[in-house]
Enzyme design. Structure first.
Site, PDB file in Angstrom:
ATOM      1  N   PHE A 145       0.808  -1.071  -0.044  1.00 18.76           N
ATOM      2  CA  PHE A 145       0.006  -0.136   0.014  1.00 18.76           C
ATOM      3  C   PHE A 145       0.813   1.127  -0.082  1.00 18.76           C
ATOM      4  O   PHE A 145       2.129   1.338   0.846  1.00 18.76           O
ATOM      5  CB  PHE A 145      -0.844   0.066   1.140  1.00 18.76           C
ATOM      6  CG  PHE A 145      -2.023  -1.088   1.125  1.00 18.76           C
ATOM      7  CD1 PHE A 145      -2.854  -1.278   0.132  1.00 18.76           C
ATOM      8  CD2 PHE A 145      -2.022  -1.868   2.134  1.00 18.76           C
ATOM      9  CE1 PHE A 145      -3.598  -2.639   0.345  1.00 18.76           C
ATOM     10  CE2 PHE A 145      -2.957  -3.155   2.268  1.00 18.76           C
ATOM     11  CZ  PHE A 145      -3.762  -3.041   1.188  1.00 18.76           C
ATOM     12  N   TYR A 173       3.832   5.105   5.922  1.00 26.88           N
ATOM     13  CA  TYR A 173       4.419   4.493   4.693  1.00 26.88           C
ATOM     14  C   TYR A 173       5.740   4.421   4.399  1.00 26.88           C
ATOM     15  O   TYR A 173       6.322   3.339   4.007  1.00 26.88           O
ATOM     16  CB  TYR A 173       3.333   5.378   3.423  1.00 26.88           C
ATOM     17  CG  TYR A 173       4.042   5.067   2.158  1.00 26.88           C
ATOM     18  CD1 TYR A 173       4.046   3.950   1.490  1.00 26.88           C
ATOM     19  CD2 TYR A 173       4.897   5.860   1.315  1.00 26.88           C
ATOM     20  CE1 TYR A 173       4.597   3.429   0.444  1.00 26.88           C
ATOM     21  CE2 TYR A 173       5.260   5.725   0.166  1.00 26.88           C
ATOM     22  CZ  TYR A 173       5.300   4.359  -0.270  1.00 26.88           C
ATOM     23  OH  TYR A 173       5.895   4.143  -1.604  1.00 26.88           O
ATOM     24  N   LEU A 183       0.355  14.071  -9.070  1.00 23.95           N
ATOM     25  CA  LEU A 183      -0.101  15.509  -9.887  1.00 23.95           C
ATOM     26  C   LEU A 183      -0.499  15.332 -11.380  1.00 23.95           C
ATOM     27  O   LEU A 183      -1.434  15.753 -11.984  1.00 23.95           O
ATOM     28  CB  LEU A 183       1.131  16.265  -9.652  1.00 23.95           C
ATOM     29  CG  LEU A 183       0.856  17.723 -10.368  1.00 23.95           C
ATOM     30  CD1 LEU A 183      -0.321  18.450  -9.721  1.00 23.95           C
ATOM     31  CD2 LEU A 183       2.234  18.442 -10.276  1.00 23.95           C
ATOM     32  N   TYR A 229      -0.953  23.898  -4.039  1.00 22.22           N
ATOM     33  CA  TYR A 229      -0.747  23.785  -2.531  1.00 22.22           C
ATOM     34  C   TYR A 229       0.463  24.798  -2.306  1.00 22.22           C
ATOM     35  O   TYR A 229       1.550  24.165  -2.136  1.00 22.22           O
ATOM     36  CB  TYR A 229      -0.750  22.445  -2.075  1.00 22.22           C
ATOM     37  CG  TYR A 229      -2.087  21.901  -2.029  1.00 22.22           C
ATOM     38  CD1 TYR A 229      -3.355  22.184  -1.394  1.00 22.22           C
ATOM     39  CD2 TYR A 229      -2.285  20.815  -2.852  1.00 22.22           C
ATOM     40  CE1 TYR A 229      -4.484  21.581  -1.384  1.00 22.22           C
ATOM     41  CE2 TYR A 229      -3.418  20.140  -2.935  1.00 22.22           C
ATOM     42  CZ  TYR A 229      -4.579  20.375  -2.268  1.00 22.22           C
ATOM     43  OH  TYR A 229      -5.732  19.984  -2.582  1.00 22.22           O
TER      44      TYR A 229
END
Length: 323
Positions: free
Chosen positions: A75, A140, A187, A205
């Site tokens: 994951f 992660y 992106l 951002y």
């Protein structure tokens, strides 16, 4: 390169599928093991055998007929890992522990591991080399770093020939293989969704970073270049050694450069929505791929951002037509 037999865990996903396709094109025999929790059955390239199953159960299928394993089953959503860390420890770390045990039992002693630049966290300097401190900022990244430590111990104790490849931003497409994450967080496919009319605008951002245009700079690597590094890593792996290589172009592109490139490639307007900085977003993340060039003989040939975007755009339109 002589023909070999490889197990590709997570081979129904984006990168795993492209690597499996490259292995087949090189004349190898490929078995894909994937539980389809994030991958897609159609992502498994034609010619590969397919087992729908969990990497934790690899011992059911792995035997001495295999020459090596390429491990992509993980994951990989940073935000999800913060909200649900146990999912990442259970799968990414626990799954790899089970895989390594299965390899030992079967006598399969070669491994190429899909690692990540997230192991470095927020870098002290760029370009980032393998000697940079590892300080992941998410479960992660921490889970991938734990696996790298695990592989190092396995190599020392049991003679495993291993290479970890730490990716930066993987992008582009390879024929029928491209990004189809759900939800999408990368992106380039997000900006392409705006060009397709599937999304109203792209959020930017932060525009006050210490970069030429004020937006974050990232290192984008074409998925086909990435795949070629995996085949070279199989040749470079040495018994008893764990080699770690960063994979990137060594060039950075800003968020605004990506958006403008999508406009040029697609011919569509891409409205931007300004947003605040996201916590933990470094201004610049660019790789030094010197080790991969020197130790693997890797020379990425698809470093042009427009080419990367064009391949991703072709895949996005193909998906739209087939929907």
């Amino acid at each position: 390169m002589s023909q070999h037999k490889y197990l590709v865990t997570g081979g129904a996903g984006y990168v795993g599928g492209v690597v499996a396709a490259h292995l087949l094109e090189a004349g190898h025999e490929v078995t894909v093991l994937d539980d389809l929790s994030t991958g897609f059955r159609e992502g498994v390239p034609a010619g590969a055998a397919f087992i729908e199953g969990r990497v934790q159960d690899a011992a059911r299928w792995l035997d001495a007929s295999y020459d090596g394993v390429l491990h992509f089953a993980a994951f990989s959503q940073v935000g999800e890992s913060v909200a649900d860390p146990e999912k990442y420890w259970t799968n990414n770390v626990g799954g790899t522990m089970a895989l390594l045990a299965a390899m030992r039992d079967a006598g399969v002693a070669k491994l190429v591991f899909s690692s990540t630049a997230a192991t470095y966290g927020e870098p002290l300097s760029t370009p980032i080399t393998e000697a940079a401190p590892t300080a992941p900022t998410s479960p992660y990244g921490a889970s991938k770093l734990a696996v790298d430590h695990m592989i190092s111990g396995e190599s020392t104790a049991h003679g495993l020939a291993a290479v970890s490849l730490r990716y930066f931003n993987v992008a582009g497409a390879y024929g029928a293989h491209g990004e189809r994450h759900d939800p999408e967080s990368h992106l380039i496919p997000l900006v392409l969704q705006v060009a397709q009319g599937r999304r109203e605008s792209i959020a930017v951002y932060g525009d006050d970073y210490p970069t030429p245009d004020g937006t974050c700079v990232r290192d984008y690597i074409h998925v086909a270049d990435l795949a070629e590094a995996h085949l070279l890593a199989l040749d470079a792996a040495e018994p008893g050694h764990h080699l770690i290589c960063n994979l990137g172009n060594g060039n950075g592109f800003s968020v605004r450069e990506v958006v403008e490139t999508v406009r040029k490639v697609t011919g569509h307007p891409v409205p931007e929505t300004p947003g605040p900085r996201r916590a933990g977003d470094p201004a610049v993340l660019v790789a030094s791929a010197r080790t991969a060039r020197e130790r693997l003989g890797w020379n990425p040939s698809r470093a042009d951002l427009a080419d990367i975007v064009a391949d991703a755009w072709a895949f996005a339109r193909r998906e739209e037509r087939d929907a």
